[in-house]
Design a protein around this motif. Structure first.
Motif, PDB file in Angstrom:
ATOM      1  N   CYS B 257       0.873  -1.177   0.000  1.00  0.00           N
ATOM      2  CA  CYS B 257       0.000   0.000   0.000  1.00  0.00           C
ATOM      3  C   CYS B 257       0.909   1.226   0.000  1.00  0.00           C
ATOM      4  CB  CYS B 257      -0.891   0.016   1.241  1.00  0.00           C
ATOM      5  SG  CYS B 257      -2.087  -1.322   1.312  1.00  0.00           S
ATOM      6  N   ARG B 259       0.920   4.409   0.102  1.00  0.00           N
ATOM      7  CA  ARG B 259      -0.129   5.390   0.391  1.00  0.00           C
ATOM      8  C   ARG B 259       0.203   6.788  -0.113  1.00  0.00           C
ATOM      9  NH1 ARG B 259      -2.594   5.742   6.413  1.00  0.00           N
ATOM     10  NH2 ARG B 259      -1.043   7.349   6.823  1.00  0.00           N
ATOM     11  N   ASN B 283      -5.738   6.965  -1.000  1.00  0.00           N
ATOM     12  CA  ASN B 283      -4.667   6.669  -0.053  1.00  0.00           C
ATOM     13  C   ASN B 283      -4.838   5.295   0.616  1.00  0.00           C
ATOM     14  OD1 ASN B 283      -4.783   9.376  -0.714  1.00  0.00           O
ATOM     15  ND2 ASN B 283      -3.927  10.071   1.196  1.00  0.00           N
ATOM     16  N   SER B 285      -4.461   2.119   2.718  1.00  0.00           N
ATOM     17  CA  SER B 285      -3.805   1.969   4.021  1.00  0.00           C
ATOM     18  C   SER B 285      -3.646   0.529   4.445  1.00  0.00           C
ATOM     19  CB  SER B 285      -4.618   2.699   5.089  1.00  0.00           C
ATOM     20  OG  SER B 285      -4.445   4.069   4.945  1.00  0.00           O
ATOM     21  N   GLU B 298      -9.125   2.573   2.365  1.00  0.00           N
ATOM     22  CA  GLU B 298      -8.524   3.796   1.822  1.00  0.00           C
ATOM     23  C   GLU B 298      -8.791   4.921   2.823  1.00  0.00           C
ATOM     24  OE1 GLU B 298      -9.348   4.364  -2.499  1.00  0.00           O
ATOM     25  OE2 GLU B 298     -10.344   2.431  -2.361  1.00  0.00           O
TER      26      GLU B 298
END
Lengths: 209, 370
Positions: B257, B259, B283, B285, B298
């Protein structure tokens, strides 16, 4: 599809009343952009980066990088960098209180260090509304929030802009029409008053002689 | 004409099958917090399910009754809190040849724990087991004498000696720089471990997600083997928040991930780039796998479900406006709408449980429609 829906929602929402924010535990991962709308179409944008305990902004150099071109102004079909509007004034500090909404201040549950850097741009807008846009590929999200200097009691509005997002159109503080008339009338009055005193003084002198 | 109708019907049938495979319904108020508590407590962690269906949620609350690893039954009712560190930012529960264990990254102590399901620690990977090049990387700064509010960068590199009056840093070009520990000089850096997972062969993968996004590989008995990732090419990661071993593929892959770049990507188990799974996300996570599906938390306000071909097949709880904050109070929570998803898991039946970055603590659940 989801991006489009989100963009529509951002535009439709027109900013929301600020919910409590506290991007802690790992520094504020996004830049806080405080927009102050001043009278006479003046715009002040202060963008703050937290480079303490932030995995995206590790140090001072990264903070300077992040603040070099954090968001752009959309003018018709062009995206204008802030540096084209005015030179930036940059400062370092630890004062979140003046550069982020009250509810965005550090939480008592976190013991992370914060180190802040703010770049400020100030310019006169030639447009009645301004729109900010995040070019695609930008690493740092921007929390854009408005502070209306003429209505300081109004709750701030915010929106989180991710790369590719565009803000709603934000109306700026145009000079009210009556203010220019008042200024002209005031100036005229002053001239008349000055003329009166000059002539009175002249008359008194003549009498004395 | 009839061919067209048949094609249309086939497409509709396929679409309805696909939709049926990934349809979920929100389950309101699923979690019952510990007795006397309104919420589960300060959440900045992960959620996972053991083979018996019990649900584990890490909570960083200062209240000792809440802080640690909370365990809930299948029905969402609180059972107990395991006495583990409160800063289990990321953890997984995996059943391998040696039994079922919790593998956790302790953000507050920069170590990895392997525990039994009762919380007893069977192995620890301490900070000292990580390679010095990443563990001891620091940025040294000094207060500006003309403006005490400002700090001036002096050097960044690996701290190789640290005495009372002097610090020595090895720079990227291999030279050493000695820095006097004058008033105002400080060094910051080090590891910030955010998650770990286990490969089928028992190797443990750990990510420095709040640090410089390096991914470390340890053997099953906790010996350092290799490191990859980090901020430079080829992967060029930024806030690689959590990593997972994606066992949907053979051989298994590392799912990262990433991010900061709003993307997810795959590497092989040696860290070689395979490909991006998705970009322009809210984003990402955390993630979890079930069958051919992957669900993703996210943090800017969405839960998504993906198939093995990297196609987004569902969005759940999408917040109308992007978020990313632990400060949304319970009075402002809306049923079925996420605030800032931080941890996520499938249960054994394919239902989705999600925990949020939230000071009061929040868990949401969506049941799969069968």
């Amino acid at each position: 599809m989801m991006r489009l829906a989100r963009s529509i929602l951002i535009l439709a929402a027109g900013g929301a009343v600020l919910a409590p924010l506290c991007a802690l535990g790992h520094g504020a991962e996004f830049l806080s952009a405080k927009l102050t709308l001043l009278p006479d179409a003046e715009v002040l944008l202060e963008v703050t980066a937290d480079y303490g305990s932030n995995p995206l902004i590790m140090d001072e150099a990264a903070a300077l990088d992040a603040l070099a071109d954090p968001v752009r102004l959309r003018e018709h079909d062009n995206l204008v960098p802030l540096s084209a509007l005015s030179p930036a004034k940059t400062s370092q500090h630890q004062n979140w209180a003046d550069y982020a909404p009250a509810a965005y201040l550090p939480s008592s549950t976190e013991g992370e260090a914060h180190a802040l850097m703010t770049s400020a741009w100030r310019w006169h807008s030639t447009e009645p509304e301004i729109v900010f846009e995040m070019p695609k590929g930008k690493l740092h999200d921007v929390l854009l929030w408005t502070h209306d200097a003429t209505h300081p009691e109004a709750p701030p509005k915010w929106m989180l802009l991710l790369a590719g997002d565009r803000s709603r159109p934000i109306p700026i503080q145009q000079t009210p029409w009556w203010r220019s008339w008042m200024a002209a009338a005031g100036a005229g009055g002053l001239i008349l008053l000055s003329a009166y005193f000059v002539s009175r003084n002249f008359t008194l002198r003549q009498r004395t002689l | 004409m009839s061919n067209r109708i048949l094609s249309l019907l086939s497409v509709m049938a396929l679409a309805s099958t696909a939709a049926a495979e990934v349809a979920y319904e929100f389950v309101p108020n699923f979690i019952t917090p510990p007795t006397g508590k309104e919420t589960i407590g300060d959440g900045h962690g992960e959620i996972a399910v053991d083979s018996a269906g019990n649900i584990y949620v890490s909570v960083q609350d200062k209240d000792p009754a809440l802080g640690g690893l909370q365990v809930y039954g299948k029905d969402g009712k609180f059972i107990k809190t395991l006495p583990l560190p409160p800063s289990l930012h990321g953890f997984v529960i995996r059943k391998l040849a040696d039994g079922e264990h919790i593998y956790a990254a302790v953000l507050g102590e920069q170590k990895v724990l392997k525990c039994k399901l009762d919380g007893s620690v069977v192995m620890e990977i301490p900070t000292s087991a990580f390679p010095a090049e990443q563990r001891d990387f620091v940025s040294v700064t000094k207060t500006d004498e003309t403006d005490p509010k400002k700090r001036i960068g002096i050097a960044s590199g690996v701290r190789i000696a640290d005495f009372k009056t002097e610090l020595t840093v090895k720079l990227a070009d291999g030279t050493e720089k000695k820095i006097a520990k004058e008033k105002g000089v400080s060094a910051a850096g080090g590891l910030k471990l955010t998650n770990c997972d286990v490969a089928p062969n028992g190797d443990i993968y750990v990510v420095d997600g709040y640090g410089r996004s390096f991914i470390f590989v340890f053997s099953a008995d906790g010996k350092f083997k290799s490191v990859f990732g980090g901020p430079d090419k080829p992967l060029a990661l930024a806030n690689a928040h959590k990593i997972f071993i994606d066992t949907r593929f053979e051989p298994a892959r590392v799912m990262i991930c990433d991010r900061g770049h709003k993307r997810m990507l795959h590497t092989d188990l040696a860290g070689n780039f395979i490909g991006e799974i998705a970009t322009e996300m809210r984003n990402p996570s955390s993630a979890s796998f079930h069958g051919d599906l992957m669900c993703v938390a996210e943090i800017a306000g969405n839960v998504s479900v993906w198939d093995k071909a990297n196609k987004r097949v569902a969005d759940l709880g999408t917040s109308p406006q992007p978020t990313n904050t632990p400060g949304i109070a319970p009075k402002d929570w809306q049923q079925g709408i996420v605030t800032s998803p931080h941890g996520i898991t499938f249960d054994n039946d394919g239902n989705i449980l999600e925990t949020e970055w939230n000071k009061w603590g929040r868990v949401l659940r969506w049941n799969v429609k069968k």
